[in-house]
Enzyme design. Sequence first.
Site, short mmCIF file in Angstrom:
data_model
loop_
_atom_site.label_atom_id
_atom_site.label_comp_id
_atom_site.label_asym_id
_atom_site.label_seq_id
_atom_site.Cartn_x
_atom_site.Cartn_y
_atom_site.Cartn_z
N THR A 13 0.41 -1.49 -0.04
CA THR A 13 -0.21 -0.08 0.03
C THR A 13 0.90 1.01 0.33
O THR A 13 0.85 2.35 -0.63
CB THR A 13 -1.06 0.03 1.50
OG1 THR A 13 -2.02 -1.57 1.24
CG2 THR A 13 -1.61 1.55 1.03
N VAL A 14 1.45 1.42 1.14
CA VAL A 14 2.47 2.47 1.14
C VAL A 14 3.95 2.34 0.25
O VAL A 14 4.12 3.80 -0.56
CB VAL A 14 3.72 2.47 2.63
CG1 VAL A 14 4.13 3.94 2.78
CG2 VAL A 14 2.56 2.78 2.85
N LYS A 104 8.05 1.11 12.03
CA LYS A 104 8.29 1.56 13.34
C LYS A 104 8.13 0.53 14.10
O LYS A 104 9.36 0.71 15.40
CB LYS A 104 6.40 2.53 14.16
CG LYS A 104 5.33 1.56 13.67
CD LYS A 104 4.37 1.91 12.67
CE LYS A 104 3.56 1.15 12.82
NZ LYS A 104 2.84 1.05 11.63
N GLU A 128 10.28 10.03 8.71
CA GLU A 128 8.91 10.92 9.14
C GLU A 128 8.05 9.60 8.93
O GLU A 128 6.24 10.35 9.67
CB GLU A 128 8.81 12.01 8.10
CG GLU A 128 8.05 12.39 8.30
CD GLU A 128 8.07 13.31 9.74
OE1 GLU A 128 7.19 13.35 10.83
OE2 GLU A 128 8.57 13.96 9.86
N VAL A 131 5.61 7.38 12.55
CA VAL A 131 4.51 8.03 13.14
C VAL A 131 3.76 9.13 12.86
O VAL A 131 4.38 10.35 12.02
CB VAL A 131 4.97 8.87 14.35
CG1 VAL A 131 4.20 9.15 15.48
CG2 VAL A 131 6.16 8.01 15.45
N GLU A 189 -6.94 -4.93 10.42
CA GLU A 189 -6.68 -5.78 9.85
C GLU A 189 -7.38 -7.20 10.18
O GLU A 189 -8.09 -6.97 11.64
CB GLU A 189 -5.10 -6.11 9.89
CG GLU A 189 -4.18 -5.14 10.20
CD GLU A 189 -4.12 -5.08 8.84
OE1 GLU A 189 -4.32 -5.76 7.76
OE2 GLU A 189 -3.49 -4.16 8.10
N ASP A 200 1.14 -1.18 18.18
CA ASP A 200 1.13 -0.20 17.42
C ASP A 200 1.38 1.11 18.27
O ASP A 200 2.53 1.69 17.61
CB ASP A 200 0.61 -0.59 16.63
CG ASP A 200 0.28 0.85 15.86
OD1 ASP A 200 1.26 0.73 14.09
OD2 ASP A 200 -0.30 2.30 15.62
N LYS A 204 5.27 3.36 18.47
CA LYS A 204 5.51 5.60 17.95
C LYS A 204 5.47 5.77 19.22
O LYS A 204 6.32 6.96 19.16
CB LYS A 204 4.28 5.42 17.38
CG LYS A 204 3.94 5.03 16.19
CD LYS A 204 1.83 5.25 15.30
CE LYS A 204 1.58 4.26 14.65
NZ LYS A 204 0.37 4.35 14.11
#
Length: 427
Positions: A13-14, A104, A128, A131, A189, A200, A204
């Site tokens: 996705t990213v 992260k 960057e 988080v 998910e 998660d 962060k």
Amino acid sequence: MESLKVGIIGCGTVGSGVVKLLTGNKKVISERIGKDIEIAFVADRDVEKVKRLGIPEEKIVDDGFKALNIECDVVVELIGGTTIAKDIVSLAIEKGKHVVTANKALLADYGEELFKKAKKKGVSLKFEASVGGGIPVIKALREGLVGNRIKRIYGIINGTANYILTEMTEKGITFDEALRKAQELGYAEADPTLDVEGYDAAHKIAILSTLSFCRWVKTENVYVRGIKDITPVDIELAREFGYKVKLLAISKLVDEELEVRVHPTMIPEDHILSNVNGVFNACLIEGDFVGDTLYYGKGAGEKPTASAVVSDIVDIAIGNKYFVPECLFKEGDKPKIKAPEEFISSFYLRFTAVDKPGVLAKISKILADYGISIKMALQKSININGGVPVVMTTHPACKSNVQKAIEEIDKLDVILKPTFVCMIEEL
């Protein structure tokens, strides 16, 4: 025009978002920074997926380790996890390449090792996107607030948990119902453990704490508790006391000791963080000179996270190599991490008790024996598993004393279920 060659490892996705942004806004970026950002390669096992993004076949690799032999200036790691990703990042640094990552978990657990290696090799390790997705909270800490001593951080930094709690608050539904809806919409998910159990957010806040308080903070240093035990009854009772329930990530110096924690927290319903709803994230950071600052936006997703990744690539292109405070690499006194049992907080306590006289007196006596002062108390005339909820909020008390008192109270014959406990932050 001079160019910067970028290799992307991981095209989920990213990664797909980064490819789309670098190709779609190529001209805009070049005009702003005076350099071309050139994609040297994209590595992913699903070659066909990368082809559909318009990447030429000769620039597609099906193995991230092989890709590191291709000439490039920057490696973007977007595969996630802490095993293969760690090896790829380490090898890229050893080869003298700058690294950009959104990982992260990797930085929370292995940041000290990787940043020291990057410093030794004279390359950047930028993060960057790790988080807050598209919120520039890392840049704010390392640049905008660099002249401040950071006093505290309060973050709503997991969109899945925030969406679930928002649905429970606004619609009165259960945790399970809200989770199912989040999964149907793609906000959660199939296995939501990392999000709803708080890990998660713990990754962060560990990163933010490391940047803010000049000591390496790992996930194991963070007190973590998830949101699965929150019920509609607790959310409604919190409202009666003037609070909303949020999964809050907290990092603050208290008497030169560092508290780092993630847990469901009751916060005043008129505070700005109470109005951060749905999948949105927000981070409140207080500096000694600037005071409170707030960073708000979408904390995940293809486009916001890709935007943050590209901002790091651009930083490298223009020669901005700054990544973590120099004091992290020096010997000297560092803030001690406070043990969870030493936390001082106000508390919300919900007891499930039999409906008969004298219950409140028994509970109050045990609390008093442990030095816990009651601020407000009420008993609701609703039936929960054959009992009624007796609810109290306390003045600030030591967490260990509260735990001991609850253990004793739960042994009373008038208590039907384990007591539900939630910390309160007045902010």
